[in-house]
Design a protein around this motif. Structure first.
Motif, short mmCIF file in Angstrom:
data_model
loop_
_atom_site.label_atom_id
_atom_site.label_comp_id
_atom_site.label_asym_id
_atom_site.label_seq_id
_atom_site.Cartn_x
_atom_site.Cartn_y
_atom_site.Cartn_z
N LYS A 43 42.49 34.62 33.58
CA LYS A 43 43.30 34.10 34.14
C LYS A 43 44.56 34.98 34.48
CE LYS A 43 45.96 30.14 32.36
NZ LYS A 43 46.13 28.93 31.78
N VAL A 94 37.81 38.21 46.79
CA VAL A 94 38.71 39.51 46.34
C VAL A 94 39.00 40.75 46.76
CG1 VAL A 94 36.76 39.58 44.91
CG2 VAL A 94 39.43 39.16 43.76
N TYR A 104 44.75 43.21 45.36
CA TYR A 104 43.42 43.80 44.59
C TYR A 104 42.27 45.09 45.32
CZ TYR A 104 43.27 39.31 41.74
OH TYR A 104 44.17 38.45 40.65
N GLU A 138 44.04 36.90 37.88
CA GLU A 138 44.15 36.18 38.30
C GLU A 138 45.46 35.86 39.12
OE1 GLU A 138 43.35 32.17 37.41
OE2 GLU A 138 40.82 32.51 38.00
N LYS A 139 46.79 37.26 38.53
CA LYS A 139 47.93 37.40 38.46
C LYS A 139 47.87 38.46 40.08
CE LYS A 139 49.66 35.99 33.61
NZ LYS A 139 50.00 36.75 32.40
N PRO A 198 39.16 39.22 39.55
CA PRO A 198 39.12 38.39 38.17
C PRO A 198 37.23 38.06 39.10
CG PRO A 198 40.34 37.38 40.18
CD PRO A 198 40.69 38.72 39.93
#
Length: 201
Positions: free
Chosen positions: A131, A59, A65, A134-135, A13
């Motif tokens: 959203k 991120v 990520y 974001e997991k 994200p």
């Protein structure tokens, strides 16, 4: 160019709006004409401090990520100068698709020429996917170019539009050079006929 058909991967994200090409790859790294080696400097000024150390909160520096292949971004992604190094850096890092509500035109077209699929979706769909991203690495999205859909890790699916010619090129791994090589027989035939008709040239 690598064919793009169906991608199942980790999505990161990045909700910032107006991420420009200088943020994607700062101008100091534009000295090369090679498409490889720029991934390490992707988002350089957000990713590293002045001493070259990773900024943990960014991120793409977070463990979940580091293998990101899909970026879910804010509006107007890729604005600013028209540098083709921006998609080069994204691709070299491993990102194969970027999802946003809108892209700058030149960046959008440069993505297709470099094997990256930019996807435009309504804000409501991007919000859902943001959203989901974001997991972290436990959630994998599916980008299906043939059927023109993006699916969240929970199976919620969103259709997207793509120019048929650009779709053909991505699915067949054709950049500008590849498109020319498809016509090599016709080009050779033309050159042979031209040589016979004008041997003095």
């Amino acid at each position: 160019m690598e064919k793009f058909e169906k991608l199942t991967g980790i999505a990161a994200p990045m909700p910032l709006v107006n991420i420009d090409t200088d943020m994607i790859i700062p101008k100091v790294f534009l000295k090369t004409i090679k498409r490889s080696g720029l991934g390490v400097n992707l988002f350089d000024e957000m990713r590293y401090d002045r001493k070259g150390n990773e900024i943990p909160d960014f991120v793409l520096n977070q463990p979940q990520y580091r293998e990101t292949e899909i970026l879910v971004a804010g509006d107007n992604f890729g604005c600013g100068s028209s540098r083709e190094h921006a998609p080069w850096a994204l691709k070299d890092f491993g990102i194969k698709s970027v999802i946003s509500t809108s892209f700058a035109d030149i960046f959008y077209n440069n993505c297709f020429k470099n094997g990256i699929l930019p996807i435009v979706l309504p804000q409501e769909a991007v919000d859902v996917l943001m959203k989901d991203a974001e997991k972290g690495s436990n959630a994998r999205m599916i980008v299906d170019l043939e059927n023109q859909t993006v699916s969240s890790s929970e199976g919620e699916t969103f259709p997207f539009e793509v120019d048929p010619f650009k779709k053909h090129c991505l699915m067949n791994g054709l950049d500008d050079i590849g498109l020319s090589l498809e016509k090599v027989a016709a080009i050779d035939s033309f050159e042979e006929q031209a040589a016979q008709a004008r041997p003095w040239v």
